[in-house]
Design a protein around this motif. Structure first.
Motif, short mmCIF file in Angstrom:
data_model
loop_
_atom_site.label_atom_id
_atom_site.label_comp_id
_atom_site.label_asym_id
_atom_site.label_seq_id
_atom_site.Cartn_x
_atom_site.Cartn_y
_atom_site.Cartn_z
N ILE A 187 21.18 -5.39 48.20
CA ILE A 187 21.10 -4.05 47.63
C ILE A 187 21.14 -4.15 46.11
O ILE A 187 22.22 -4.31 45.52
N SER A 213 26.86 7.62 46.06
CA SER A 213 25.61 7.24 46.73
C SER A 213 25.58 5.75 47.06
O SER A 213 25.12 5.34 48.12
N THR A 220 25.90 4.10 50.95
CA THR A 220 24.95 3.10 51.45
C THR A 220 25.68 1.96 52.16
O THR A 220 25.35 1.59 53.29
N SER A 252 19.74 1.32 46.80
CA SER A 252 21.16 1.60 46.62
C SER A 252 21.53 3.06 46.89
O SER A 252 22.66 3.46 46.65
N HIS A 253 20.59 3.85 47.38
CA HIS A 253 20.88 5.24 47.75
C HIS A 253 20.23 5.52 49.11
O HIS A 253 19.30 6.31 49.23
N CYS A 254 20.73 4.81 50.11
CA CYS A 254 20.22 4.90 51.48
C CYS A 254 21.36 5.23 52.44
O CYS A 254 22.53 5.13 52.08
N GLU A 255 21.00 5.59 53.67
CA GLU A 255 21.97 5.73 54.74
C GLU A 255 21.34 5.20 56.03
O GLU A 255 20.33 5.72 56.49
N HIS A 309 16.64 7.77 52.88
CA HIS A 309 16.48 7.34 51.49
C HIS A 309 16.39 8.57 50.60
O HIS A 309 15.69 9.53 50.92
#
Length: 529
Positions: A148, A157, A161, A235-238, A367
């Motif tokens: 990441i 955020s 992640t 770096s801003h995902c789930e 995202h």
């Protein structure tokens, strides 16, 4: 005679009985083998522990001899369904006017005020195809290093992640999570981040010594990875339900397969979670190298739409690849700057080297698509702010509509990168035209001029050079070969227009700030200037 006939009939009867009975014995044994202990036909007593029932029920043998299982974490799924609160189940956060101010977006390109009010462990809706619930994957899967990269990422955020990966991945499949800091300067990403991540033994942080950009930052993470597979995420995902096994299963079957999850949308305003328009579609690009998603042709559609399907190119940010295969491909071209275009490089190399690209509908990752790029772009990319020497003013696309004339405005200072990026940044392209915006968010308008005395306007980019062909000469003039004239400007009414070239005129001289000289040389190729 009768005795012989009787014996013959008995032999025939026994043979018939064997033909009927013995195959069924084999089928019964196979049936018994596939049943969970304690289930129908099982030998275990009804009082066997429930956990053992669940474990046994996940194991099945198939004809190819490879053992499969159900990787779903049913207990975690049940817990998620019970969560309530801000943003839970991926629902939009109810925003107030105070939470929609520009300041909320300035540092990250998405609303950090809202992000901070949503749980780091928030639940998400399972929006996969229903068939995904019943799919089994190889029992023995390779583990992965999740890489990441980040630069000045928001606290909540980034942590969300990491938490989503840890919460929704089988622990034995996560060799490590590698956070690679690309020279961030925000305090929360220094000791505070290190202290927080110390509670997770398999999370480590690497830091670059200077601003490297996305590609070289990814390469740094990949160079130290210990997992069998490298999984790149932003770096801003789930990560969503059971996202990882479907990816690793395809690589386990063919190590030369690069796999991508379905990328869902997390709204940059209210953080609602939903699928992209059209959902499962193939990656593609047009003649101007813009990435597109297009429908899968009917002849290539699978009977089960939840099955993996081939894709010509990937979106670029989220994918998994066998670690050794990644380096056999040569990794990324380390000369790529910031981001943009890297997905084509990897995709083309995969196909040329005997690999394949697949999208996996049963793997989903959300995202955040930023409202705008919030951070400064270092020297070394094909971006420029175009300042006129004679007036000290900058070219501006504030009105930015098709056919609108290019104008001069006061150079933006101290108003934040958002304003600078939107109206006073331009891209030199390999098509030898000039476009408003950065490489990822450039509008499809180009500088256009039709004659030696016409205004310079913004017009649809056609990629055919002609009216949109420009050269930046050594005398700092912007030359237009078609009209054999140069870009000029008027300080009084701030208009930009074409005029007979006069290198001694300061209003025809332009400075391109923040531009890579190598890119500029390529832009001016094949012309002795």
């Amino acid at each position: 005679m009768r005795r012989k006939q009787k014996r013959l009939l008995q032999a025939v009867g026994l043979a018939l009985a064997a033909l009927v009975f013995l195959p069924n014995v084999g089928l019964w044994a196979l049936y018994r083998e596939r049943q969970p202990e304690g289930g129908p036909g099982g030998a275990a007593a009804g009082g066997e522990a429930q956990g053992s029932h669940v474990r046994k029920r996940k194991e099945v043998y198939f004809d190819d001899g490879q053992r499969k299982k159900d990787w779903h974490d049913k207990e975690a799924i049940r817990r998620d369904l019970e969560c309530t609160g801000n943003g839970e189940q991926g629902k939009p956060y109810p925003m107030t006017d105070a939470e929609q101010v520009d300041q909320a977006y300035r540092e990250n390109g998405f609303n950090i005020f809202v992000s901070d009010k949503i749980s780091l462990n928030r639940s998400l809706p399972d929006i996969r195809h229903p068939n995904c619930n019943n799919k089994l994957y190889l029992e023995k899967l390779p583990n992965t290093s999740v890489i990441i990269p980040f630069h000045n990422e928001g606290w909540s955020s980034l942590l969300r992640t990491v938490h989503s990966i840890l919460n929704r991945s089988p622990p034995e499949l996560i060799a490590e999570i590698v956070l690679v800091d690309d020279f961030s300067d925000r305090e929360h990403l220094k000791k505070r981040l290190e202290d927080y991540m110390a509670q997770f033994p398999n999370v480590r942080i690497l830091r670059t010594k200077k601003r490297e950009g996305l590609i070289r930052t990814r390469m740094l993470g990949a160079s130290v990875a210990i997992g069998d597979v490298i999984t790149f995420l932003d770096s801003h995902c789930e990560a969503n339900v059971n996202w990882l096994p479907p990816l690793l299963d395809r690589i386990a079957r063919n190590r030369k397969t690069i796999v991508c999850p379905m990328i869902d949308v997390i709204d940059h305003d209210h953080f609602g979670y939903e699928t992209q328009a059209g959902d499962a579609m193939r990656g593609a690009f047009d003649w101007e190298m813009y990435y597109k998603r297009i429908p899968i042709p009917p002849e290539l559609q699978k009977p089960d739409s939840s099955d993996p399907f081939e894709s010509p190119v990937m979106a670029g940010g989220l994918f998994a690849v066998d670690r050794k295969w990644f380096w056999e491909l040569g990794g990324y071209d380390a000369g790529l700057e910031i981001w943009g275009g890297e997905q084509y490089e990897i995709s083309f190399k995969v196909w040329m080297c005997g690999g394949r690209m697949e999208d996996i509908p049963c793997s989903r990752v959300g995202h955040i698509y930023r409202k705008y790029v919030p951070y400064k772009v270092p020297t070394g990319v094909s971006l420029a702010r175009i300042r006129n020497i004679g007036t000290g003013l900058c070219a501006d696309t504030k009105h930015g509509t098709l056919g609108s004339p290019l104008r001069l405005e006061t150079c933006v200072k101290g108003r934040g990168e958002a304003a600078w990026n939107n109206i006073q940044v331009f891209t030199f392209s390999w098509r030898e035209d000039i476009r408003p915006g950065d490489p990822q968010h450039t509008k499809k308008f180009c500088f256009d001029a039709i004659s030696h005395s016409s205004p310079v306007t913004l017009y649809d980019c056609h990629g055919m050079k002609g009216n949109q062909l420009w050269r930046y000469r050594k005398d700092k003039t912007l030359y237009h070969p078609v009209s054999s004239s140069c870009m000029d400007c008027s300080e009084s009414d701030r208009k930009i227009f074409m005029n007979t070239c006069n290198p001694s005129s300061p209003t025809q001289q332009w400075i391109f700030e923040h531009t890579n000289s190598t890119v500029l040389e390529k832009f001016n190729r094949n012309l002795d200037l």
